[in-house]
Design an enzyme around this catalytic site. Sequence first.
Site, short mmCIF file in Angstrom:
data_model
loop_
_atom_site.label_atom_id
_atom_site.label_comp_id
_atom_site.label_asym_id
_atom_site.label_seq_id
_atom_site.Cartn_x
_atom_site.Cartn_y
_atom_site.Cartn_z
N TRP A 1 32.15 52.33 33.17
CA TRP A 1 32.47 51.57 34.38
C TRP A 1 31.68 52.09 35.58
O TRP A 1 31.31 51.32 36.49
CB TRP A 1 33.96 51.64 34.69
CG TRP A 1 34.81 50.66 33.97
CD1 TRP A 1 35.51 50.87 32.82
CD2 TRP A 1 35.06 49.29 34.34
NE1 TRP A 1 36.19 49.73 32.46
CE2 TRP A 1 35.94 48.75 33.37
CE3 TRP A 1 34.65 48.49 35.40
CZ2 TRP A 1 36.40 47.42 33.43
CZ3 TRP A 1 35.12 47.18 35.47
CH2 TRP A 1 35.97 46.66 34.49
N TRP B 1 44.22 37.42 56.34
CA TRP B 1 44.79 38.73 56.07
C TRP B 1 45.77 39.16 57.17
O TRP B 1 45.66 38.73 58.31
CB TRP B 1 43.68 39.79 55.98
CG TRP B 1 42.73 39.61 54.85
CD1 TRP B 1 41.44 39.17 54.93
CD2 TRP B 1 42.97 39.87 53.47
NE1 TRP B 1 40.86 39.13 53.68
CE2 TRP B 1 41.78 39.57 52.76
CE3 TRP B 1 44.08 40.33 52.75
CZ2 TRP B 1 41.67 39.70 51.38
CZ3 TRP B 1 43.97 40.48 51.37
CH2 TRP B 1 42.79 40.16 50.70
N TRP C 1 42.05 44.23 52.29
CA TRP C 1 41.76 45.24 51.28
C TRP C 1 40.80 46.32 51.78
O TRP C 1 40.82 47.46 51.31
CB TRP C 1 41.15 44.58 50.04
CG TRP C 1 39.87 43.85 50.34
CD1 TRP C 1 39.74 42.57 50.79
CD2 TRP C 1 38.54 44.37 50.25
NE1 TRP C 1 38.42 42.25 50.99
CE2 TRP C 1 37.66 43.34 50.67
CE3 TRP C 1 38.01 45.59 49.87
CZ2 TRP C 1 36.27 43.51 50.70
CZ3 TRP C 1 36.62 45.77 49.90
CH2 TRP C 1 35.77 44.73 50.32
#
Length: 571
Positions: free
Chosen positions: A376, A405, A458
Amino acid sequence: MPAKRKHEDENENGTSNRYHPNADQAASFGIVLREFYPPEMSNARCEDYTNGALERPIEALERAYAETEERRNGVMANAAVVHWFKTDLRIHDNRALQAANNLAREAKIPLITLYILSPQDLTAHLISPARVDLILRSLAQLQRDLSELDIPLYIETQSNRSSIPSRIVDLCHEWGANHLFANIEYEVDELRREASLVRLCADNGIAFETKHDTCVVPPGSLTSQTGKQYAVYTHWFRAWVAFLDRNPDILSAGEEIGSNPGHARRLFPNLFDCPVPEAPKEKKLDLGMAARMRNLYPAGEHEGQRRLDTFLAEKGKGYDEERNFLAWESTSILSPYFTSGLLSTRTAVIQARKVNGNRIAGGEVGYISWISEVAWRDFYRHVLVHWPFICMNKCFKPAYTNLDWSYNEDHFTAWAAGQTGYPIVDAAMRQLNQIGWMHNRARMIVSSFLSKDLLIDWRRGERYFMEHLVDGDFASNHGGWGFGSSTGVDPQPYFRIFNPLRQSERFDPDGEYIRRWVEELRDVEGDAVHAPYERGAEDVARRNGYPEPIVKHEEARDRALKRFKEAAGGK
């Protein structure tokens, strides 16, 4: 492919002054307006990177090499060869260091190594005090190890990050070095700096050579049948395994460098007495945390190698079955050593393949599962190189930048402090705050909670992680947050929202992890520890000061589904 072009509003950092609707609000929370970077680019410009209309930074580096090839090839060795350490703080299995040593040995001249500490880079890249501490302790160990080989490690601090290329050229002139080696870093700032340094060095009679070292398989090596970069890990991983099967020489650690081939102690005696600088004031740990870090993460490549050997011998076979259980300590905890280059992922794959009967696919499922997890790290760097806008405060799916958001400061503060009223979330965040590390399953849980249950941008969570993790690696951290928030490459679809209670019951079934990190709940018996206010333990929770849930998951889930669907165009 469309012709490469630049937008009129493009600045030297490759970003744009065109905002998305929430840019001003996001900027007020420190997401996009840092000291070193201009406002956020437009989504249209992200698309230009995707379709190739804009030159990617890796392409700028390749072009710099092509345009200086004749001059670089004509450079003759002089009084020394220099290796520039960056995020490769090790002697073993270091491609650029090996190349520098080979040239020095061939020319019978000294090898000099260099490290430049840039406080501005530490700030701009959000490097945590915990990681800075590990880097500086490891530099001291690396300096001792190199000294035993009669190789000096010269270290200096550069207060202005933009002056680093010219300073390196000055040092090469001072030492009479016509050849400089370094390993490539794939983030945008670093690629653009390397491209500039290739040209600057060539203009000054110095050949600057970079090597692919951070990834097992270099970015750009794997494409689909249509010639495109993979955006789904499962397809990419099959191609990664096939590539290594076809190119077995890649999985070679190379020869050890041995003692300095030149008379470095006689010719450059002062370079052996260089002190390791202290951490910049804003990156220093308090004494208690510093002691904790020394105990948890001993410095240097020897510790990285020891951990790798121990993991493969004691935990590797059972990794696939045990890796997700938060209290079991069944993972390798090698990420701090990978991130700062104290251990190469190539070495890790080589050794895992060896204990698995020289196989990357097939064999013991535990070893294969672990190799796929190491891979990964390659995947996220390949993505970073091909879609460089993710280095510029954008997500892989730029449309989600426009999602409505929340910037609820009380909610963010509760999440960061581990005071959300969701025990599994709070345990994970307290673990991060206390030891600078968090289990990968826990990272997925808390990122989903912040971006879905709380609907907080985020990027605030991404930044918080980088500022606190001892293993804060931009590509992997961004990739993880992209997954958790459904804004990234190969993500869970937005309608898959982690239920923190189900995650807690499944991956901490006995509540051992929660009780370890949430002191207020240590006296709660049985499965009430997963949700004390729902399962009859509210008196204990209140008496000990544990908060009630700040949101109701089902209501938060419905709200998140609506917002994400709107951002996705109603799909």
